[in-house]
Every structure is written in C-alpha cells, then in structure tokens.
Design a protein around this motif. Structure first.
Motif, PDB file in Angstrom:
ATOM      1  N   PHE A   4       0.869  -1.175   0.000  1.00 24.83           N
ATOM      2  CA  PHE A   4       0.000   0.000   0.000  1.00 24.83           C
ATOM      3  C   PHE A   4       0.906   1.225   0.000  1.00 24.83           C
ATOM      4  CE2 PHE A   4      -2.402  -3.332   2.182  1.00 24.83           C
ATOM      5  CZ  PHE A   4      -3.626  -3.279   1.526  1.00 24.83           C
ATOM      6  N   ASP A   5       0.812   2.010  -1.036  1.00 23.23           N
ATOM      7  CA  ASP A   5       1.688   3.171  -1.198  1.00 23.23           C
ATOM      8  C   ASP A   5       0.848   4.447  -1.159  1.00 23.23           C
ATOM      9  OD1 ASP A   5       3.674   4.989  -1.811  1.00 23.23           O
ATOM     10  OD2 ASP A   5       3.839   4.378  -3.913  1.00 23.23           O
ATOM     11  N   GLU A  23      -4.014   7.715   3.849  1.00 22.28           N
ATOM     12  CA  GLU A  23      -2.568   7.752   3.571  1.00 22.28           C
ATOM     13  C   GLU A  23      -1.819   6.579   4.210  1.00 22.28           C
ATOM     14  OE1 GLU A  23      -0.732   9.858   1.692  1.00 22.28           O
ATOM     15  OE2 GLU A  23      -2.556  10.842   0.989  1.00 22.28           O
ATOM     16  N   VAL A  24      -2.246   5.375   3.872  1.00 19.71           N
ATOM     17  CA  VAL A  24      -1.640   4.172   4.462  1.00 19.71           C
ATOM     18  C   VAL A  24      -0.459   3.697   3.624  1.00 19.71           C
ATOM     19  CG1 VAL A  24      -2.007   1.703   4.885  1.00 19.71           C
ATOM     20  CG2 VAL A  24      -3.687   3.385   5.685  1.00 19.71           C
ATOM     21  N   ASP A  25       0.641   3.448   4.310  1.00 24.47           N
ATOM     22  CA  ASP A  25       1.836   2.841   3.700  1.00 24.47           C
ATOM     23  C   ASP A  25       2.129   1.540   4.441  1.00 24.47           C
ATOM     24  OD1 ASP A  25       2.708   4.930   1.769  1.00 24.47           O
ATOM     25  OD2 ASP A  25       2.963   6.139   3.565  1.00 24.47           O
ATOM     26  N   LEU A  26       2.040   0.419   3.726  1.00 18.80           N
ATOM     27  CA  LEU A  26       2.321  -0.884   4.326  1.00 18.80           C
ATOM     28  C   LEU A  26       2.933  -1.801   3.276  1.00 18.80           C
ATOM     29  CD1 LEU A  26      -0.806  -1.973   6.442  1.00 18.80           C
ATOM     30  CD2 LEU A  26       1.468  -1.404   7.309  1.00 18.80           C
ATOM     31  N   THR A  27       3.842  -2.652   3.714  1.00 18.26           N
ATOM     32  CA  THR A  27       4.389  -3.683   2.834  1.00 18.26           C
ATOM     33  C   THR A  27       4.247  -5.032   3.529  1.00 18.26           C
ATOM     34  OG1 THR A  27       5.982  -2.169   1.842  1.00 18.26           O
ATOM     35  CG2 THR A  27       6.413  -4.521   1.600  1.00 18.26           C
ATOM     36  N   ILE A  28       3.645  -5.990   2.839  1.00 18.30           N
ATOM     37  CA  ILE A  28       3.430  -7.330   3.377  1.00 18.30           C
ATOM     38  C   ILE A  28       4.264  -8.298   2.543  1.00 18.30           C
ATOM     39  CG2 ILE A  28       1.708  -9.127   3.798  1.00 18.30           C
ATOM     40  CD1 ILE A  28      -0.316  -6.625   3.845  1.00 18.30           C
ATOM     41  N   GLU A  29       5.182  -8.995   3.191  1.00 18.07           N
ATOM     42  CA  GLU A  29       6.128  -9.844   2.477  1.00 18.07           C
ATOM     43  C   GLU A  29       5.499 -11.184   2.087  1.00 18.07           C
ATOM     44  OE1 GLU A  29       8.861  -8.605   1.559  1.00 18.07           O
ATOM     45  OE2 GLU A  29       8.979  -6.844   2.867  1.00 18.07           O
ATOM     46  N   LYS A  30       6.031 -11.770   1.040  1.00 16.22           N
ATOM     47  CA  LYS A  30       5.543 -13.070   0.577  1.00 16.22           C
ATOM     48  C   LYS A  30       5.719 -14.125   1.669  1.00 16.22           C
ATOM     49  CE  LYS A  30       6.013 -16.521  -3.098  1.00 16.22           C
ATOM     50  NZ  LYS A  30       4.553 -16.625  -3.273  1.00 16.22           N
ATOM     51  N   GLY A  31       4.673 -14.906   1.907  1.00 17.41           N
ATOM     52  CA  GLY A  31       4.748 -16.016   2.845  1.00 17.41           C
ATOM     53  C   GLY A  31       4.569 -15.650   4.302  1.00 17.41           C
ATOM     54  N   ARG A  61      -1.355   3.874  -4.506  1.00 18.24           N
ATOM     55  CA  ARG A  61      -1.182   2.668  -5.317  1.00 18.24           C
ATOM     56  C   ARG A  61      -1.361   1.411  -4.458  1.00 18.24           C
ATOM     57  NH1 ARG A  61       3.850   1.547  -8.005  1.00 18.24           N
ATOM     58  NH2 ARG A  61       4.781   1.967  -5.958  1.00 18.24           N
ATOM     59  N   VAL A  62      -2.020   0.413  -5.045  1.00 20.50           N
ATOM     60  CA  VAL A  62      -2.098  -0.920  -4.444  1.00 20.50           C
ATOM     61  C   VAL A  62      -1.326  -1.856  -5.368  1.00 20.50           C
ATOM     62  CG1 VAL A  62      -3.574  -2.796  -3.682  1.00 20.50           C
ATOM     63  CG2 VAL A  62      -4.357  -0.426  -3.438  1.00 20.50           C
ATOM     64  N   VAL A  63      -0.205  -2.366  -4.878  1.00 21.50           N
ATOM     65  CA  VAL A  63       0.694  -3.169  -5.707  1.00 21.50           C
ATOM     66  C   VAL A  63       0.683  -4.609  -5.200  1.00 21.50           C
ATOM     67  CG1 VAL A  63       3.058  -3.456  -6.555  1.00 21.50           C
ATOM     68  CG2 VAL A  63       2.147  -1.150  -6.127  1.00 21.50           C
ATOM     69  N   LEU A  69      -2.393  -2.520  -9.269  1.00 20.65           N
ATOM     70  CA  LEU A  69      -3.740  -2.945  -9.657  1.00 20.65           C
ATOM     71  C   LEU A  69      -4.584  -1.802 -10.194  1.00 20.65           C
ATOM     72  CD1 LEU A  69      -4.793  -5.509  -6.893  1.00 20.65           C
ATOM     73  CD2 LEU A  69      -3.303  -5.800  -8.874  1.00 20.65           C
ATOM     74  N   THR A  70      -4.300  -0.585  -9.745  1.00 20.57           N
ATOM     75  CA  THR A  70      -5.109   0.556 -10.176  1.00 20.57           C
ATOM     76  C   THR A  70      -4.894   0.886 -11.649  1.00 20.57           C
ATOM     77  OG1 THR A  70      -3.400   2.137  -9.477  1.00 20.57           O
ATOM     78  CG2 THR A  70      -5.079   1.536  -7.856  1.00 20.57           C
TER      79      THR A  70
END
Length: 342
Positions: A4-5, A23-31, A61-63, A69-70
């Motif tokens: 989430f950017d 204004e959410v910034d989050l990164t979720i790692e694989k696994g 952006r939602v990546v 995706l946007t």
C-alpha cells in the motif's frame, strides 16, 4: 508481495468526506501472516477490500506482486483476482449447495475441466479435514466446520494470497484456535501470504508475524509481534495488548504498600526466550541485601517463544537496590514503574 503506497479511500456522505483509509503505507512480504487490528470503524475492512480492488482507492497505489492494480485493464484485473482468495466472518456459503459443491463453485465458474475439478475438491476437503462432510449442507455443519468450508473454497483456485476479514469473530475460543492452526498450515504448506483483519489481539498473538494497528483510517503503529507486545507505543496499541496481557498492578496491592509507609521501588521486568525460565530474582535476593516482592506477573508465548513480565517491589537500602538493578539489567529488561493507588 502486497504494497500500500500512500493509499486513501474517501467516501462522500451528506456533503462531508469520510476518510475510511487515510494515507496508508504498508508492505506485506511473501509467505508471512500479517495482521491488521483495530476497533470497529478503524478502516481495516475497507483496507482489505482494496487488495483485490473490491474497493478502488481514491488515491495512492495498491501493488500486488509488482503490479499496480489501479492501472490494470479489467481482463488483467480479473486474472489477478483469481490469485487472491477471501474468507469472510459469516462464511458466505451457498445454503442450497453441498459442501462439495460450495468448494467446487469457484472452479466451476472458471471453467476447470470436470475431472480436474473433482480431484482438486477432494484434495482440499482432505486438507481441511472435511472429506466426511462432502455431501452435507451448510445447515448441518457447526460454525467451525462452515469456516473450514470457507477456507477450502478460498484455496480451491490455488491462490497466492488469502484475505481473512474477521474470519474467527463468529467462533468460540476453542474453534478459533483450531481455525488459526489450520491457517498456519495453509501458510506453511502452500506458502500462501495471509492478511488477517481482526479486532482480537489473541488472534494476532497466536498467528501473525507482524501487525499494523489502525485508528480513524490511519496506521498508528506497526512492527513485529515482539515489538508491539514488549513495547507498545500508542495508547490504542497499549489497550489492545492489555486485553491479553494485563500489566496493571491491582489497587489493593498499591494501597497496602502505601499503608506501610515505605518508599516505592517498583519495576517491570521483561523476560524473553531462555531468560523466561531462569531464576534471576532468586539469585538477586541471595546475592544482594534486598527483598523482592512480586506484585504481578504473566508469561505467555509469542510465535513459539516464551515472553513475559513481572512487576516487583525491591525493598532495601538504595545502594543495594541499585546494585540489584544493575545485575538484573545485565540479563533482562527492567524499567521503573510509576504506579498510583486509586
């Protein structure tokens, strides 16, 4: 895996703006199993619906796996959505269909050949422990069994990501534990990234690798489970931690200390890993001229690692107390507690 950017979601209501996600910034790692926790209205359910664009962000952006995706066309977005499974709080099963047909439904609408579909359904029902319920209907199942069907249906299309929106909120504590164990198996055996939305801190403690705390659409704190449990910064995070690890000294104990008229030397000692089983306080009482009065304590487990704290009163001469504190600090964390009766 999921990013989430600067994501915001704004609704218009009665001429006013409602910033459900801000204004959410989050990164979720694989696994990994990532938890998002917050009270009702915090924005967490809106956030999870942004992952597969069931809700479109107002900005940001939602990546997912490197793709914004946007910016995708509708056909490409549909293709990405097939890699994202979703589990709901109230199961969302087709009541007129058997367990087998509920699990087969997403495969059938995707045009999977009949033989391949049957093999996949049997495999998934075996995995979730419901092969013997394959020909029964949802009304014949318990809440936990219904959620297992929901998990099986979400896994049927072999997703890379599993979104869980309050997936255990309608279940009793024992059933919740069994569902969480199943979700952990899903991650471990299928290497699926899981995003958990919940308002229950015990769910976060039991299963998540990292967690973000939301309030009024914003992420107010994030980090590893150890970070949030051992040193929560925001008052809302502290309140959530207290729901599973009470650390307030009972007023009756503080009143007893006041009645003695002694100077308070109260400290919170945090134990992690192997130190949770060491007799540190016993050694302190033997080596130094201090008495250790345990006021409150709790030990739990975070991701298989012992974690706990004790609140103690140290009685003795100032010099000896300082020596005892220095010794404790060489092994574990110790902090002075400002506590007041009443």
């Amino acid at each position: 895996m999921i990013e989430f950017d600067g994501v915001s979601k704004v609704y218009q209501a009665g001429g006013h703006e409602l910033r459900a996600v801000d204004e959410v910034d989050l990164t979720i790692e694989k696994g990994e199993i990532f938890g998002v926790i917050g009270f009702s209205g915090a924005g967490k359910s809106t956030l999870v619906r942004l992952v597969n664009l069931l809700e479109s962000p107002t900005s940001g952006r939602v990546v997912v796996d490197g793709e914004d995706l946007t910016r995708l066309s509708k056909p490409k977005l549909r293709k990405v959505r097939k890699r994202i499974g979703m589990i709901f709080q109230h199961f969302n099963l087709l009541e007129s269909k058997t367990v087998r047909h509920n699990v087969a439904f997403p495969l059938a609408i995707s045009g999977v050949p009949k033989r391949e579909l049957q093999e996949r359904v049997e495999e998934i029902l075996e995995f979730v422990g419901l092969s013997y319920k394959a020909d029964q209907y949802p009304e014949e199942l318990s809440g936990g069994q219904k959620q297992r069907v929901g998990i099986a249906r979400a896994l049927a299309t072999s997703p890379d990501i599993l979104l869980c929106d309050e997936a255990t909120s309608a279940l009793d504590p024992e059933t919740t534990k069994s569902i969480l164990r199943l979700l952990k198996r899903v991650r471990d055996e299928y290497n699926i990234t899981i995003l958990m939305i919940t308002h229950e801190m015990n769910v976060v403690r039991e299963i998540c690798d990292r967690v973000a705390v939301m309030e009024n659409g914003k992420v107010i704190e994030k980090g590893s489970i150890f970070d949030l449990f051992s040193s929560p910064k925001h008052p809302t995070t502290q309140n959530f931690v207290r729901t599973v690890m009470e650390n307030e000294i009972p007023a009756s104990i503080l009143e007893g200390i006041e009645k003695r008229g002694s100077e308070r030397n109260i400290y919170r000692i945090t134990f992690i890993n192997e130190h949770a089983g060491e007799p540190i306080l016993s050694r302190v009482a033997k080596q130094f001229e201090v008495e250790v009065n345990v006021l409150f304590g709790q030990i739990t487990e975070l991701q298989g690692t012992p974690f706990g704290h004790l609140v103690v009163e140290l009685q003795g001469e100032d010099k000896e107390i300082l020596r005892a504190i220095d010794h404790i600090q060489s092994n574990v964390s110790i902090q002075e507690v400002e506590a007041h009766a009443g």
